[in-house]
Design a protein around this motif. Structure first.
Motif, mmCIF file in Angstrom:
data_model
loop_
_atom_site.group_PDB
_atom_site.id
_atom_site.type_symbol
_atom_site.label_atom_id
_atom_site.label_comp_id
_atom_site.label_asym_id
_atom_site.label_seq_id
_atom_site.Cartn_x
_atom_site.Cartn_y
_atom_site.Cartn_z
ATOM 1 N N UNK A 20 23.114 113.904 83.633
ATOM 2 C CA UNK A 20 21.740 113.489 83.911
ATOM 3 C C UNK A 20 20.991 113.169 82.619
ATOM 4 N N UNK A 21 21.170 114.008 81.605
ATOM 5 C CA UNK A 21 20.519 113.764 80.322
ATOM 6 C C UNK A 21 21.043 112.475 79.690
ATOM 7 N N UNK A 22 22.340 112.254 79.802
ATOM 8 C CA UNK A 22 22.947 111.023 79.280
ATOM 9 C C UNK A 22 22.358 109.811 79.989
ATOM 10 N N UNK A 23 22.251 109.888 81.304
ATOM 11 C CA UNK A 23 21.690 108.781 82.086
ATOM 12 C C UNK A 23 20.230 108.527 81.701
ATOM 13 N N UNK A 24 19.460 109.589 81.520
ATOM 14 C CA UNK A 24 18.060 109.440 81.110
ATOM 15 C C UNK A 24 17.978 108.734 79.755
ATOM 16 N N UNK A 25 18.866 109.093 78.832
ATOM 17 C CA UNK A 25 18.872 108.450 77.521
ATOM 18 C C UNK A 25 19.262 106.974 77.638
ATOM 19 N N UNK A 110 21.663 110.440 70.121
ATOM 20 C CA UNK A 110 21.567 111.569 71.048
ATOM 21 C C UNK A 110 22.346 111.260 72.319
ATOM 22 N N UNK A 111 22.181 110.060 72.859
ATOM 23 C CA UNK A 111 22.928 109.671 74.068
ATOM 24 C C UNK A 111 24.422 109.803 73.856
ATOM 25 N N UNK A 112 24.906 109.292 72.738
ATOM 26 C CA UNK A 112 26.341 109.325 72.464
ATOM 27 C C UNK A 112 26.854 110.750 72.329
ATOM 28 N N UNK A 113 26.024 111.650 71.817
ATOM 29 C CA UNK A 113 26.454 113.051 71.697
ATOM 30 C C UNK A 113 26.544 113.728 73.063
ATOM 31 N N UNK A 114 25.811 113.214 74.030
ATOM 32 C CA UNK A 114 25.845 113.789 75.383
ATOM 33 C C UNK A 114 27.051 113.296 76.189
ATOM 34 N N UNK A 115 27.707 112.251 75.726
ATOM 35 C CA UNK A 115 28.819 111.672 76.478
ATOM 36 C C UNK A 115 30.092 112.491 76.328
#
Length: 116
Positions: A20-25, A110-115
Motif C-alpha cells: 500500500x505504501x509503495x502504491x501511494x508513492x 523511498x518508493x524503490x526501497x518499499x518494493x
C-alpha cells in the motif's frame, strides 16, 4: 480450515502495508511528474502537492507512533525525509520553486526501497 501461524499472518499484514505504501508513492510520483509537465501554477500541481502532503503526513504520523515496529533510528531518518518533503512541497506551493525534480527523486528512492 487453514491454520496459519501468528508470524505468517503478521508477515502478510506487513507485506500488504508495504505494498500500500509503495502504491501511494507511485501515485505521488505520477502526480508530481504530471505537475512538472503542466507547470507550477496548474491544477495538477495543486493536486500533486496536496496529495503529497497528505500521504507524507500520514507516513510521519505512523512513524512517530510508538507501536511502529521499524527500528527507532530508521523511523527518525524517515521522519527527517518527510520533513524535507513537506518543506519542499510548501516551497513549490508558494511558487518559491518551480522544479519538481528533487521531490520526485526523493519520493522515487523511498518508493524503490518499499518494493524490496
Amino acid at each position: 480450515m487453514y491454520n496459519l501461524s501468528y508470524a505468517e499472518v503478521m508477515d502478510d499484514l506487513c507485506s500488504d502495508e508495504r505494498l500500500n505504501e509503495h502504491e501511494a508513492m507511485c501515485i505521488i510520483i505520477g502526480k508530481l511528474a504530471t505537475a512538472q509537465e503542466k507547470g507550477i501554477r496548474s491544477p495538477e500541481a495543486i493536486d500533486a502537492l496536496f496529495y503529497t502532503r497528505r500521504v507524507w503526513g500520514f507516513f510521519m504520523e505512523n512513524l512517530a507512533d510508538d507501536a511502529n515496529q521499524l527500528p527507532e533510528e530508521m523511523r527518525a531518518n524517515l521522519i527527517s525525509v518527510g520533513i524535507w518533503v513537506l518543506k519542499e512541497a510548501e516551497a513549490l506551493r508558494q511558487w518559491e520553486k518551480e522544479d519538481f525534480s528533487d521531490i520526485i527523486e526523493i519520493n522515487s528512492i523511498i518508493r524503490d526501497s518499499l518494493a524490496g
